[in-house]
Design a protein around this motif. Sequence first.
Motif, PDB file in Angstrom:
ATOM      1  N   LEU A   3       5.258  -6.958  -3.204  1.00 45.23           N
ATOM      2  CA  LEU A   3       5.898  -6.653  -1.735  1.00 45.23           C
ATOM      3  C   LEU A   3       4.675  -5.548  -1.239  1.00 45.23           C
ATOM      4  CD1 LEU A   3       9.667  -6.837  -1.741  1.00 45.23           C
ATOM      5  CD2 LEU A   3       7.969  -8.628  -0.790  1.00 45.23           C
ATOM      6  N   GLN A   4       4.021  -4.907  -2.056  1.00 45.62           N
ATOM      7  CA  GLN A   4       3.043  -3.741  -1.551  1.00 45.62           C
ATOM      8  C   GLN A   4       2.127  -4.494  -0.451  1.00 45.62           C
ATOM      9  OE1 GLN A   4       2.993  -0.690  -2.811  1.00 45.62           O
ATOM     10  NE2 GLN A   4       1.411  -0.213  -1.371  1.00 45.62           N
ATOM     11  N   ASN A   5       2.188  -3.943   0.829  1.00 46.70           N
ATOM     12  CA  ASN A   5       1.231  -4.229   1.955  1.00 46.70           C
ATOM     13  C   ASN A   5       1.701  -5.846   2.607  1.00 46.70           C
ATOM     14  OD1 ASN A   5      -0.359  -2.104   2.086  1.00 46.70           O
ATOM     15  ND2 ASN A   5      -1.508  -2.513   0.541  1.00 46.70           N
ATOM     16  N   LYS A   6       2.630  -6.541   2.144  1.00 46.30           N
ATOM     17  CA  LYS A   6       3.166  -7.513   2.657  1.00 46.30           C
ATOM     18  C   LYS A   6       3.883  -7.249   4.120  1.00 46.30           C
ATOM     19  CE  LYS A   6       1.683 -10.337  -0.634  1.00 46.30           C
ATOM     20  NZ  LYS A   6       1.064  -9.598  -1.636  1.00 46.30           N
ATOM     21  N   VAL A   7       4.079  -8.318   4.910  1.00 48.25           N
ATOM     22  CA  VAL A   7       4.691  -8.112   5.918  1.00 48.25           C
ATOM     23  C   VAL A   7       5.961  -9.079   5.961  1.00 48.25           C
ATOM     24  CG1 VAL A   7       4.443  -8.450   8.504  1.00 48.25           C
ATOM     25  CG2 VAL A   7       2.166  -8.047   7.122  1.00 48.25           C
ATOM     26  N   ALA A   8       7.111  -8.469   6.231  1.00 40.79           N
ATOM     27  CA  ALA A   8       8.182  -9.047   6.232  1.00 40.79           C
ATOM     28  C   ALA A   8       8.863  -8.973   7.697  1.00 40.79           C
ATOM     29  CB  ALA A   8       9.192  -8.383   5.348  1.00 40.79           C
ATOM     30  N   ILE A  10      12.458  -9.370   9.744  1.00 41.15           N
ATOM     31  CA  ILE A  10      13.657  -9.213   9.399  1.00 41.15           C
ATOM     32  C   ILE A  10      14.782  -9.368  10.796  1.00 41.15           C
ATOM     33  CG2 ILE A  10      15.821  -7.911   8.470  1.00 41.15           C
ATOM     34  CD1 ILE A  10      13.884  -6.413   6.684  1.00 41.15           C
ATOM     35  N   THR A  11      15.393 -10.727  10.653  1.00 34.81           N
ATOM     36  CA  THR A  11      16.091 -10.807  12.072  1.00 34.81           C
ATOM     37  C   THR A  11      17.561 -10.163  11.513  1.00 34.81           C
ATOM     38  OG1 THR A  11      17.360 -12.790  11.402  1.00 34.81           O
ATOM     39  CG2 THR A  11      15.325 -13.087  12.455  1.00 34.81           C
ATOM     40  N   GLY A  12      18.164  -9.413  12.868  1.00 38.94           N
ATOM     41  CA  GLY A  12      19.324  -8.702  12.515  1.00 38.94           C
ATOM     42  C   GLY A  12      18.984  -7.421  11.957  1.00 38.94           C
ATOM     43  N   GLY A  13      17.606  -7.000  12.020  1.00 38.96           N
ATOM     44  CA  GLY A  13      17.422  -5.860  11.238  1.00 38.96           C
ATOM     45  C   GLY A  13      17.652  -4.636  11.914  1.00 38.96           C
ATOM     46  N   SER A  14      18.299  -4.745  12.884  1.00 39.84           N
ATOM     47  CA  SER A  14      19.101  -3.283  13.251  1.00 39.84           C
ATOM     48  C   SER A  14      20.440  -3.097  13.017  1.00 39.84           C
ATOM     49  CB  SER A  14      19.085  -3.111  14.958  1.00 39.84           C
ATOM     50  OG  SER A  14      17.703  -3.492  15.367  1.00 39.84           O
ATOM     51  N   GLY A  15      20.914  -4.274  12.537  1.00 40.99           N
ATOM     52  CA  GLY A  15      22.410  -4.072  11.886  1.00 40.99           C
ATOM     53  C   GLY A  15      22.495  -3.738  10.362  1.00 40.99           C
ATOM     54  N   GLY A  16      23.765  -3.710   9.915  1.00 38.62           N
ATOM     55  CA  GLY A  16      24.057  -3.095   8.382  1.00 38.62           C
ATOM     56  C   GLY A  16      23.139  -3.746   7.326  1.00 38.62           C
ATOM     57  N   LEU A  17      23.119  -5.129   7.045  1.00 38.37           N
ATOM     58  CA  LEU A  17      22.491  -5.563   5.994  1.00 38.37           C
ATOM     59  C   LEU A  17      21.059  -5.632   6.160  1.00 38.37           C
ATOM     60  CD1 LEU A  17      24.994  -8.301   4.708  1.00 38.37           C
ATOM     61  CD2 LEU A  17      24.739  -6.076   4.228  1.00 38.37           C
ATOM     62  N   GLY A  18      20.584  -6.000   7.279  1.00 36.55           N
ATOM     63  CA  GLY A  18      19.190  -6.301   7.758  1.00 36.55           C
ATOM     64  C   GLY A  18      18.685  -4.756   7.862  1.00 36.55           C
ATOM     65  N   MET A  19      19.225  -3.694   7.934  1.00 38.43           N
ATOM     66  CA  MET A  19      18.449  -2.476   8.114  1.00 38.43           C
ATOM     67  C   MET A  19      18.277  -2.005   6.682  1.00 38.43           C
ATOM     68  SD  MET A  19      17.491   0.356   9.537  1.00 38.43           S
ATOM     69  CE  MET A  19      17.535  -0.255  11.121  1.00 38.43           C
ATOM     70  N   ALA A  20      19.305  -2.117   5.956  1.00 41.64           N
ATOM     71  CA  ALA A  20      19.342  -1.757   4.535  1.00 41.64           C
ATOM     72  C   ALA A  20      18.101  -2.490   4.007  1.00 41.64           C
ATOM     73  CB  ALA A  20      20.432  -2.124   3.607  1.00 41.64           C
ATOM     74  N   ALA A  21      17.960  -4.024   4.265  1.00 40.02           N
ATOM     75  CA  ALA A  21      16.483  -4.817   3.638  1.00 40.02           C
ATOM     76  C   ALA A  21      15.506  -3.959   4.193  1.00 40.02           C
ATOM     77  CB  ALA A  21      16.850  -6.131   4.138  1.00 40.02           C
ATOM     78  N   ALA A  22      15.474  -3.558   5.307  1.00 41.21           N
ATOM     79  CA  ALA A  22      14.226  -3.021   6.147  1.00 41.21           C
ATOM     80  C   ALA A  22      13.757  -1.938   5.113  1.00 41.21           C
ATOM     81  CB  ALA A  22      14.424  -2.937   7.417  1.00 41.21           C
ATOM     82  N   LYS A  23      14.608  -0.938   4.921  1.00 38.44           N
ATOM     83  CA  LYS A  23      14.447   0.321   4.080  1.00 38.44           C
ATOM     84  C   LYS A  23      13.881   0.002   2.744  1.00 38.44           C
ATOM     85  CE  LYS A  23      17.768   3.157   6.637  1.00 38.44           C
ATOM     86  NZ  LYS A  23      19.002   3.608   6.618  1.00 38.44           N
ATOM     87  N   ALA A  24      14.394  -1.008   2.241  1.00 41.14           N
ATOM     88  CA  ALA A  24      13.894  -1.500   0.812  1.00 41.14           C
ATOM     89  C   ALA A  24      12.610  -1.898   0.695  1.00 41.14           C
ATOM     90  CB  ALA A  24      15.100  -2.496   0.104  1.00 41.14           C
ATOM     91  N   TYR A  25      12.277  -2.694   1.841  1.00 49.03           N
ATOM     92  CA  TYR A  25      10.907  -3.174   1.626  1.00 49.03           C
ATOM     93  C   TYR A  25      10.091  -2.249   2.084  1.00 49.03           C
ATOM     94  CZ  TYR A  25      11.823  -8.405   1.012  1.00 49.03           C
ATOM     95  OH  TYR A  25      11.937  -9.403   0.565  1.00 49.03           O
ATOM     96  N   LEU A  26      10.530  -1.333   3.205  1.00 48.34           N
ATOM     97  CA  LEU A  26       9.520  -0.122   3.285  1.00 48.34           C
ATOM     98  C   LEU A  26       9.213   0.830   2.056  1.00 48.34           C
ATOM     99  CD1 LEU A  26      10.871   1.363   6.618  1.00 48.34           C
ATOM    100  CD2 LEU A  26       8.605  -0.007   6.299  1.00 48.34           C
ATOM    101  N   LYS A  28       9.024  -0.641  -0.743  1.00 44.89           N
ATOM    102  CA  LYS A  28       8.231  -1.266  -1.592  1.00 44.89           C
ATOM    103  C   LYS A  28       6.835  -1.480  -1.196  1.00 44.89           C
ATOM    104  CE  LYS A  28      10.926  -3.131  -5.158  1.00 44.89           C
ATOM    105  NZ  LYS A  28      10.602  -3.073  -6.457  1.00 44.89           N
ATOM    106  N   GLY A  29       6.555  -0.706   0.033  1.00 41.01           N
ATOM    107  CA  GLY A  29       5.261  -0.641   0.397  1.00 41.01           C
ATOM    108  C   GLY A  29       4.973  -1.644   1.565  1.00 41.01           C
ATOM    109  N   ALA A  30       5.997  -2.633   1.741  1.00 39.11           N
ATOM    110  CA  ALA A  30       5.865  -3.548   2.743  1.00 39.11           C
ATOM    111  C   ALA A  30       5.716  -3.091   4.457  1.00 39.11           C
ATOM    112  CB  ALA A  30       6.864  -4.616   2.706  1.00 39.11           C
ATOM    113  N   LYS A  31       5.308  -3.768   5.173  1.00 42.67           N
ATOM    114  CA  LYS A  31       5.378  -3.632   6.609  1.00 42.67           C
ATOM    115  C   LYS A  31       6.553  -4.411   7.047  1.00 42.67           C
ATOM    116  CE  LYS A  31       0.871  -1.977   7.066  1.00 42.67           C
ATOM    117  NZ  LYS A  31      -0.086  -2.497   6.150  1.00 42.67           N
TER     118      LYS A  31
END
Length: 250
Positions: A3-8, A10-26, A28-31
């Motif tokens: 995931l390093q430097n990959k781009v993801a 995330i729909t619903g990324g402001s919500g509970g599960l989406g925001m947690a996924a956003a943080k985990a991807y960050l 991992k070095g993803a955008k």
Amino acid sequence: MDLQNKVAIITGGSGGLGMAAAKAYLAKGAKVAVFDLQEGDAGALAEANPGQIKYYETNVTSEENVAANINQVVEDFGAIDVCINCAGFGPSAKTYSSRKGPHPLDQFQNVINVNLVGTFNVLRLAVEKMSANEGEEKGVIINTASVAYMDGQKGQAAYSASKAGIVGMTLPIARDLAELGVRINVIAPGLMGTPAMMAMPEDFRQGLERLVQYPKRLGQPEEFALLATQIAENPYLNGETIRLDGAIRM
Ligand SMILES: NC(=O)c1ccc[n+]([C@@H]2O[C@H](COP(=O)([O-])OP(=O)(O)OC[C@H]3O[C@@H](n4cnc5c(N)ncnc54)[C@H](O)[C@@H]3O)[C@@H](O)[C@H]2O)c1
């Protein structure tokens, strides 16, 4: 996929599960590109991680809006490698209630439109961009269903149908996208301790926790996010629906 430097996206990324996924991807070095109706905490996260994450005001049901934002993500970050669909909602209504009458048809259609059609709308347009990526593995799609796709409760006809649709389209999409080198998997969460869930009265929450086998608690959004990174990282996982539910059967 590393995931390093990959781009993801995330729909619903402001919500509970989406925001947690956003943080985990960050982490991992993803955008991360957050597609949501509301900015919520995505704005603060973008300020704390400049150039790594951006909010795009999006209604997943709109062809034009999603297509324009997908183009903008490629302009901003250069590619799309992962598409995580978390946007969704589940208002409760019985098929027929002697007090309220038949289930409002527009409500049923709206749930299907956001949860199922919206998921397909975003992934089909994301795949077009993934197809331009270099290398054998061009992309990963992760959709969010719910254990209600199998174990729907009273009042969940629309929600369960929308989530069963997400599961049902997974294998045909995996087959469609095999020649491109794009994988698709589904996470079907049980009861997750999102901020909204944690704000419920404690005795109600404890009642729900008693339904879980082990660990006897609600799932943590970080556990959803962990699975969302593991699915991307494991190259042999494709066409699968994974229940993340502490063995709950409702
Ligand atoms: N939290 C749980 O216990 C749980 C359990 C099973 C499944 N799920 C599923 O996980 C997903 C995320 O759930 P959550 O708990 O984080 O919910 P949430 O309400 O915290 O987040 C959902 C997000 O989707 C956004 N959204 C809604 N409609 C949209 C639209 N048309 N276009 C763009 N964005 C839209 C909302 O603004 C919100 O930020 C949902 O699909 C939900 O059905 C959640």
